[in-house]
Design a protein around this motif. Sequence first.
Motif, PDB file in Angstrom:
ATOM      1  N   LEU A 193      28.242  43.233  41.324  1.00  0.00           N
ATOM      2  CA  LEU A 193      29.072  42.912  42.488  1.00  0.00           C
ATOM      3  C   LEU A 193      30.039  44.042  42.826  1.00  0.00           C
ATOM      4  O   LEU A 193      30.489  44.160  43.959  1.00  0.00           O
ATOM      5  CB  LEU A 193      29.835  41.600  42.288  1.00  0.00           C
ATOM      6  N   ASN A 194      30.323  44.909  41.850  1.00  0.00           N
ATOM      7  CA  ASN A 194      31.178  46.069  42.135  1.00  0.00           C
ATOM      8  C   ASN A 194      30.603  46.941  43.243  1.00  0.00           C
ATOM      9  O   ASN A 194      31.330  47.707  43.870  1.00  0.00           O
ATOM     10  CB  ASN A 194      31.417  46.888  40.862  1.00  0.00           C
ATOM     11  N   MET A 195      29.335  46.790  43.519  1.00  0.00           N
ATOM     12  CA  MET A 195      28.697  47.488  44.641  1.00  0.00           C
ATOM     13  C   MET A 195      29.378  47.120  45.955  1.00  0.00           C
ATOM     14  O   MET A 195      29.401  47.927  46.886  1.00  0.00           O
ATOM     15  CB  MET A 195      27.216  47.105  44.683  1.00  0.00           C
ATOM     16  N   PHE A 196      29.943  45.900  46.027  1.00  0.00           N
ATOM     17  CA  PHE A 196      30.548  45.398  47.251  1.00  0.00           C
ATOM     18  C   PHE A 196      32.067  45.281  47.184  1.00  0.00           C
ATOM     19  O   PHE A 196      32.688  44.848  48.158  1.00  0.00           O
ATOM     20  CB  PHE A 196      29.968  44.033  47.606  1.00  0.00           C
ATOM     21  N   VAL A 197      32.688  45.618  46.066  1.00  0.00           N
ATOM     22  CA  VAL A 197      34.145  45.520  45.937  1.00  0.00           C
ATOM     23  C   VAL A 197      34.770  46.714  46.668  1.00  0.00           C
ATOM     24  O   VAL A 197      34.472  47.870  46.349  1.00  0.00           O
ATOM     25  CB  VAL A 197      34.587  45.460  44.464  1.00  0.00           C
ATOM     26  N   ALA A 198      35.624  46.412  47.626  1.00  0.00           N
ATOM     27  CA  ALA A 198      36.134  47.425  48.560  1.00  0.00           C
ATOM     28  C   ALA A 198      36.736  48.650  47.879  1.00  0.00           C
ATOM     29  O   ALA A 198      36.449  49.779  48.276  1.00  0.00           O
ATOM     30  CB  ALA A 198      37.141  46.788  49.513  1.00  0.00           C
ATOM     31  N   ASP A 199      37.567  48.453  46.864  1.00  0.00           N
ATOM     32  CA  ASP A 199      38.232  49.618  46.270  1.00  0.00           C
ATOM     33  C   ASP A 199      37.505  50.170  45.041  1.00  0.00           C
ATOM     34  O   ASP A 199      37.999  51.090  44.392  1.00  0.00           O
ATOM     35  CB  ASP A 199      39.682  49.291  45.921  1.00  0.00           C
ATOM     36  N   LYS A 200      36.315  49.649  44.722  1.00  0.00           N
ATOM     37  CA  LYS A 200      35.562  50.123  43.560  1.00  0.00           C
ATOM     38  C   LYS A 200      34.160  50.621  43.878  1.00  0.00           C
ATOM     39  O   LYS A 200      33.569  51.332  43.078  1.00  0.00           O
ATOM     40  CB  LYS A 200      35.437  48.997  42.523  1.00  0.00           C
ATOM     41  N   SER A 201      33.618  50.230  44.998  1.00  0.00           N
ATOM     42  CA  SER A 201      32.218  50.531  45.291  1.00  0.00           C
ATOM     43  C   SER A 201      31.970  52.031  45.420  1.00  0.00           C
ATOM     44  O   SER A 201      32.565  52.695  46.269  1.00  0.00           O
ATOM     45  CB  SER A 201      31.775  49.859  46.594  1.00  0.00           C
ATOM     46  N   HIS A 220      32.459  36.537  42.285  1.00  0.00           N
ATOM     47  CA  HIS A 220      33.674  36.887  43.020  1.00  0.00           C
ATOM     48  C   HIS A 220      34.856  36.039  42.546  1.00  0.00           C
ATOM     49  O   HIS A 220      35.956  36.553  42.339  1.00  0.00           O
ATOM     50  CB  HIS A 220      33.441  36.745  44.523  1.00  0.00           C
ATOM     51  N   GLU A 221      34.627  34.744  42.366  1.00  0.00           N
ATOM     52  CA  GLU A 221      35.690  33.861  41.872  1.00  0.00           C
ATOM     53  C   GLU A 221      36.149  34.276  40.473  1.00  0.00           C
ATOM     54  O   GLU A 221      37.350  34.289  40.186  1.00  0.00           O
ATOM     55  CB  GLU A 221      35.227  32.398  41.869  1.00  0.00           C
ATOM     56  N   GLY A 278      44.379  37.639  41.415  1.00  0.00           N
ATOM     57  CA  GLY A 278      44.590  37.713  42.861  1.00  0.00           C
ATOM     58  C   GLY A 278      43.286  38.030  43.573  1.00  0.00           C
ATOM     59  O   GLY A 278      42.200  38.010  42.965  1.00  0.00           O
ATOM     60  N   ASP A 279      43.413  38.328  44.846  1.00  0.00           N
ATOM     61  CA  ASP A 279      42.230  38.573  45.665  1.00  0.00           C
ATOM     62  C   ASP A 279      41.517  39.855  45.249  1.00  0.00           C
ATOM     63  O   ASP A 279      42.136  40.818  44.788  1.00  0.00           O
ATOM     64  CB  ASP A 279      42.621  38.648  47.149  1.00  0.00           C
ATOM     65  N   VAL A 280      40.219  39.866  45.404  1.00  0.00           N
ATOM     66  CA  VAL A 280      39.378  41.037  45.181  1.00  0.00           C
ATOM     67  C   VAL A 280      38.610  41.247  46.484  1.00  0.00           C
ATOM     68  O   VAL A 280      37.568  40.625  46.698  1.00  0.00           O
ATOM     69  CB  VAL A 280      38.409  40.827  43.991  1.00  0.00           C
TER      70      VAL A 280
END
Length: 144
Positions: free
Chosen positions: A71-79, A104-105, A113-115
Amino acid sequence: MRKLFAMIFTALALTTAAAHAAEPHRLAIHVDENDPKVMNMALNNVKNVAAYYKEKGEEVIIEVVAYGPGLNMFVADKSPVKDRISSMSLELDNVSFSACGNTHEAMKKAAGGDVPLISEAKLVPSGVVRLMELQEEGYSYVRP
């Protein structure tokens, strides 16, 4: 009588072949590793499959499903591939990106907090269930 049956059989075969030719090809690509090489290979698969069928004049629908560490492929600050996904989304209207809601949850809980995810990714309740649904709908399955 044999000629009539042969003509009917030939007509049915041609009709069936034409119906299958008109149906789009479908591909589900599975990413569950937090590895830029795997993510880039998945996107290479997307690009190559889309180009192949475009050249043949045939339609293809591609969905990339990410869950777990992938899912890190889609995480805004990690992808590591967010820019590539962004440009692909502009170039290819037949590609979608699905993010596992369960993962994601869990990430949000661990982060406290939010990711935020990239805008191209849509949340689905479960990545595994989404892959099952796609295969049940006739999608071919690839895990790079």
